[in-house]
Design a protein around this motif. Structure first.
Motif, short mmCIF file in Angstrom:
data_model
loop_
_atom_site.label_atom_id
_atom_site.label_comp_id
_atom_site.label_asym_id
_atom_site.label_seq_id
_atom_site.Cartn_x
_atom_site.Cartn_y
_atom_site.Cartn_z
N GLY A 65 0.80 -1.21 0.00
CA GLY A 65 0.00 0.00 0.00
C GLY A 65 0.84 1.26 0.00
O GLY A 65 2.06 1.22 -0.11
N ILE A 66 0.14 2.35 0.13
CA ILE A 66 0.74 3.67 0.15
C ILE A 66 0.54 4.23 1.56
O ILE A 66 -0.59 4.28 2.06
CB ILE A 66 0.06 4.59 -0.88
N VAL A 67 1.62 4.64 2.19
CA VAL A 67 1.53 5.22 3.53
C VAL A 67 1.37 6.73 3.38
O VAL A 67 2.22 7.40 2.78
CB VAL A 67 2.76 4.86 4.38
N VAL A 68 0.29 7.25 3.95
CA VAL A 68 -0.05 8.66 3.86
C VAL A 68 0.06 9.29 5.25
O VAL A 68 -0.48 8.76 6.22
CB VAL A 68 -1.49 8.85 3.32
N PHE A 69 0.75 10.39 5.33
CA PHE A 69 0.88 11.16 6.57
C PHE A 69 0.02 12.40 6.44
O PHE A 69 0.25 13.24 5.59
CB PHE A 69 2.36 11.51 6.78
N LEU A 70 -1.01 12.50 7.29
CA LEU A 70 -1.86 13.69 7.33
C LEU A 70 -1.19 14.67 8.28
O LEU A 70 -1.26 14.53 9.50
CB LEU A 70 -3.27 13.33 7.82
N ASP A 71 -0.55 15.66 7.72
CA ASP A 71 0.27 16.61 8.46
C ASP A 71 -0.56 17.78 8.96
O ASP A 71 -1.13 18.53 8.15
CB ASP A 71 1.40 17.09 7.55
N ILE A 72 -0.65 17.90 10.28
CA ILE A 72 -1.29 19.06 10.90
C ILE A 72 -0.33 19.65 11.92
O ILE A 72 0.50 18.93 12.48
CB ILE A 72 -2.64 18.69 11.57
N PRO A 73 -0.42 20.94 12.16
CA PRO A 73 0.49 21.56 13.14
C PRO A 73 0.09 21.22 14.57
O PRO A 73 -1.06 20.84 14.84
CB PRO A 73 0.34 23.06 12.86
N LEU A 74 1.04 21.38 15.47
CA LEU A 74 0.82 21.06 16.88
C LEU A 74 -0.38 21.80 17.45
O LEU A 74 -1.19 21.20 18.17
CB LEU A 74 2.08 21.37 17.69
#
Length: 159
Positions: free
Chosen positions: A86-95
């Motif tokens: 699969g494809i690993v997706v990182f949902l990037d949000i700030p602290l």
């Protein structure tokens, strides 16, 4: 990251792409017969990470959208298993968004050292998520539907 929208966006994405959806936090609770927070409180954060690794390694990852627990990235074996099909997706949000969304995190079953602040955990995990991700999605200023659109488009390019 906790509060990044993994579960919500994951369900939307699975529906859109006609795939299955798995929330590993629920699988961990089912396997252990108790909540994530209870595991952390009674057995410690390392126990939660160990159970999470076992659950992830047993998953059939084909044709699934998988919302992992936040500590999945601590297991190199588990991350390689996820990446194998699969494809690993990182949902990037700030602290600051994490803090807004999760509020009092003391009861969320977050796998962290007792002496570790949420800020330190964020920094540590950000590095790991970035390392394992095939795709990083900047979620700032996007609602869940928009994040789903961006993830679907990014996945189509990676395939």
């Amino acid at each position: 990251m906790p509060g990044s929208g993994k579960s919500t966006v994951g369900v939307l994405l699975a529906k859109r792409l006609g795939l299955g959806f798995i929330d590993t936090d629920l699988l961990i609770q089912q396997e252990a017969g108790r909540t994530l927070q209870d595991i952390v409180d009674v057995d410690g954060y390392q126990a939660l990470r160990g159970i999470e690794e076992q659950v992830l390694l047993k998953l059939d990852v084909h044709r699934q959208v998988i919302s992992t627990g936040g500590s999945a990235v601590y297991s190199e074996r588990a991350m390689h298993h996820l990446k194998s099909a699969g494809i690993v997706v990182f949902l990037d949000i700030p602290l600051h968004t994490v803090l807004e969304r999760i509020g009092d995190y003391s009861a969320r079953g977050i796998s962290r050292r007792p002496d570790q602040s949420l800020e330190e955990l964020f920094s540590e995990r950000f590095e790991l998520y970035s390392r394992f991700a095939d795709v990083v999605i900047n979620c700032v200023g996007r609602n869940q539907e928009e994040v789903c659109d961006v993830v679907a488009a990014a996945m189509a390019k990676v395939r």
